[in-house]
Design a protein around this motif. Structure first.
Motif, PDB file in Angstrom:
ATOM      1  N   THR A  78       1.117  -0.853   0.045  1.00  0.00           N
ATOM      2  CA  THR A  78       0.038  -0.358  -0.065  1.00  0.00           C
ATOM      3  C   THR A  78       0.774   1.179   0.187  1.00  0.00           C
ATOM      4  N   ASN A  79       2.015   1.117   0.693  1.00  0.00           N
ATOM      5  CA  ASN A  79       3.207   2.567   0.907  1.00  0.00           C
ATOM      6  C   ASN A  79       3.732   2.685  -0.058  1.00  0.00           C
ATOM      7  N   SER A  80       3.805   1.730  -1.251  1.00  0.00           N
ATOM      8  CA  SER A  80       4.630   1.456  -2.438  1.00  0.00           C
ATOM      9  C   SER A  80       3.646   2.229  -3.577  1.00  0.00           C
ATOM     10  N   GLY A  81       2.818   2.266  -3.376  1.00  0.00           N
ATOM     11  CA  GLY A  81       1.602   2.499  -4.673  1.00  0.00           C
ATOM     12  C   GLY A  81       1.053   1.526  -5.458  1.00  0.00           C
ATOM     13  N   ILE A  82       0.787   0.163  -4.401  1.00  0.00           N
ATOM     14  CA  ILE A  82       0.476  -1.009  -4.980  1.00  0.00           C
ATOM     15  C   ILE A  82      -1.260  -0.780  -4.784  1.00  0.00           C
ATOM     16  N   SER A  83      -1.989  -1.294  -5.731  1.00  0.00           N
ATOM     17  CA  SER A  83      -3.510  -1.059  -5.671  1.00  0.00           C
ATOM     18  C   SER A  83      -3.677  -2.528  -5.988  1.00  0.00           C
ATOM     19  N   SER A  84      -3.397  -3.458  -6.530  1.00  0.00           N
ATOM     20  CA  SER A  84      -4.504  -4.329  -6.628  1.00  0.00           C
ATOM     21  C   SER A  84      -3.533  -5.717  -6.028  1.00  0.00           C
ATOM     22  N   VAL A  85      -3.761  -6.697  -4.935  1.00  0.00           N
ATOM     23  CA  VAL A  85      -3.004  -7.250  -4.079  1.00  0.00           C
ATOM     24  C   VAL A  85      -4.261  -8.661  -4.241  1.00  0.00           C
ATOM     25  N   GLY A  86      -3.566  -9.686  -4.337  1.00  0.00           N
ATOM     26  CA  GLY A  86      -4.246 -10.898  -4.845  1.00  0.00           C
ATOM     27  C   GLY A  86      -3.266 -12.518  -3.402  1.00  0.00           C
ATOM     28  N   LYS A 140     -13.331  -0.742  -6.279  1.00  0.00           N
ATOM     29  CA  LYS A 140     -14.075  -1.021  -7.273  1.00  0.00           C
ATOM     30  C   LYS A 140     -12.947  -1.943  -7.894  1.00  0.00           C
ATOM     31  N   SER A 141     -11.905  -1.060  -8.410  1.00  0.00           N
ATOM     32  CA  SER A 141     -11.338  -2.158  -8.992  1.00  0.00           C
ATOM     33  C   SER A 141      -9.552  -2.141  -8.562  1.00  0.00           C
ATOM     34  N   GLY A 142      -9.223  -3.417  -9.214  1.00  0.00           N
ATOM     35  CA  GLY A 142      -7.984  -3.557  -8.533  1.00  0.00           C
ATOM     36  C   GLY A 142      -8.293  -4.171  -6.856  1.00  0.00           C
ATOM     37  N   GLY A 143      -7.603  -3.331  -5.852  1.00  0.00           N
ATOM     38  CA  GLY A 143      -7.995  -3.752  -4.668  1.00  0.00           C
ATOM     39  C   GLY A 143      -7.508  -5.022  -4.210  1.00  0.00           C
ATOM     40  N   LEU A 144      -8.104  -5.418  -2.848  1.00  0.00           N
ATOM     41  CA  LEU A 144      -7.443  -6.738  -2.030  1.00  0.00           C
ATOM     42  C   LEU A 144      -8.271  -8.321  -2.890  1.00  0.00           C
ATOM     43  N   ARG A 145      -8.168  -9.114  -3.099  1.00  0.00           N
ATOM     44  CA  ARG A 145      -8.562 -10.447  -3.041  1.00  0.00           C
ATOM     45  C   ARG A 145      -8.085 -11.342  -2.201  1.00  0.00           C
ATOM     46  N   ILE A 146      -9.118 -12.423  -2.119  1.00  0.00           N
ATOM     47  CA  ILE A 146      -8.697 -13.208  -1.043  1.00  0.00           C
ATOM     48  C   ILE A 146      -8.940 -14.484  -2.447  1.00  0.00           C
ATOM     49  N   LEU A 147      -7.878 -15.175  -3.013  1.00  0.00           N
ATOM     50  CA  LEU A 147      -7.387 -16.702  -3.693  1.00  0.00           C
ATOM     51  C   LEU A 147      -7.238 -17.560  -3.369  1.00  0.00           C
TER      52      LEU A 147
END
Length: 375
Positions: free
Chosen positions: A50-58, A83-90
């Motif tokens: 988050t602090n590094s600017g990553i907005s899509s995390v799985g 709504k776009s990207g964000g946190l996804r639990i895989l």
């Protein structure tokens, strides 16, 4: 150079290295193991992203991940509820017929659809067993500068033979290119050891997945990093800052105890790059008239009436009058009765140590008390 924001997909492996601290991971993933009075181990890679600017995390799971789901929720605390990207639990099930994966590469086989649908140019993969506050932008800049196929983050440390049984070591050329890889070498010494963080282009990762899947290859470290280090341009990025690597109950104990050092805390938890966690509204810690607390971390909701020295107390811990607690890590809702004495003890959640009881370990062999136990 602000190049990572929205151009990087983050993948966090929540269950890799579960076997290193089985006492904690019987009922939870490594990522949800509590740390530092109020955090979970997954908070560190997730906050760094988050602090590094990553907005899509799985977050790639495997088993025992209910507590992880409860902790992460929708990702609000990390600004990843989007709504776009964000946190996804895989989940662990995907293309592999048996479901549960055997290694990092096979886990990537399972989630390749998620990776393919993301538009990011680069992928950052990391585990949850390293406690560090790191700006991933610096690693990406190095990766691009070297025109690398894969960049591995490593640290230079002296390790015992037992520690090296869970770590990967590298030999590097003068320009930083990896020319030899040792997987779990059975020897002690000073090594360039992997911090289990990798950066590579998304298209290159998809090629690796498609190439290795039909060959039943499942270990990224062995089948890609080690066996093909001469073929691919694999570079090592040396991290010179403070970090702790969790690979057993002893290193977990030592990493928590290291937080007693003010300098370590200032490096791990700077105001400009905070470590985020799930917020719980609890009353401040309460101290009795005769309580004595020295060099300890005490979370909200604790009630301390005895003596506490060099300890980490998580939320809701209760220390009765006359109790003496030294060099201990007490997880949430642990209770120590009147005049109980414990030293070098690690308790899981909801443990009760009765009045007038005594538990004593050592710095090399701390006593571990399982979740919900009564002593």
């Amino acid at each position: 150079m602000a190049i990572m924001s929205n151009n990087m997909l983050g993948l966090i492996f929540a269950n890799l290295h579960d076997e290193t601290i089985p006492d904690f991971t019987k009922t939870r993933t490594l990522g949800s193991v509590p740390f530092g009075a109020r955090y979970r181990l997954i908070d560190f890679p997730l906050s760094n992203m988050t602090n590094s600017g990553i907005s899509s995390v799985g977050v790639i799971t495997k088993s025992n991940y209910q507590s992880l789901l409860d902790h992460l929720g929708s990702g609000d605390e990390w600004d990843l509820s989007r709504k776009s990207g964000g946190l996804r639990i895989l989940p662990p099930y995907g293309n592999i017929g048996t479901g549960l994966y055997r290694g990092r590469l096979e886990a990537l086989h399972n989630v390749k659809t998620y990776i393919a649908r993301n538009s990011a140019e680069y992928v950052l993969m990391t585990d949850c067993n390293v406690v560090v506050n790191m700006d991933y932008n610096h690693i990406l800049e190095y990766h691009i500068e070297k025109n690398a196929d894969i960049t591995i983050v490593y640290g230079r440390k002296s390790c015992s033979e037992k520690q090296m049984l869970t770590r990967t070591a590298f030999e590097l050329e003068d320009d930083g290119r990896v020319n030899d890889v040792l997987i779990y070498p059975n020897k002690a010494g000073e090594f360039n050891t992997s911090m289990n963080m990798y950066i590579l282009k998304r298209d290159f990762l998809m090629e690796l997945i498609d190439e290795t899947e039909p060959r039943n290859l499942y270990s990224f470290e062995v089948d890609v990093i080690q066996h093909r280090c001469k073929e691919f341009k694999i570079y090592g990025y040396k991290y010179n800052g403070y970090y702790e690597q969790i690979d057993g109950i002893l290193s977990y104990f030592a990493a928590n105890m290291a937080l007693m050092n003010r300098e370590n805390r200032s490096v791990l938890f700077p105001q400009r790059r905070p470590i985020y966690t799930k917020v719980k509204d609890e009353a401040p810690a309460k101290y009795g008239i005769d309580a004595r607390v020295v060099n300890s971390l005490v979370a909200d909701g604790c009630i301390v009436e005895g003596n506490v020295e060099n300890c980490v107390l998580f939320r809701g811990v209760k220390i009765a009058k006359g109790a003496e607690i030294k060099n201990c890590i007490l997880l949430q809702n642990t209770e120590v009765g009147e005049k109980g004495k414990i030293n070098y003890v690690v308790t899981d959640k909801n443990v009760v140590v009765g009045g007038f009881r005594s538990l004593v370990g050592t710095a090399e062999h701390p006593v571990f008390v399982s979740k919900g136990a009564r002593v």
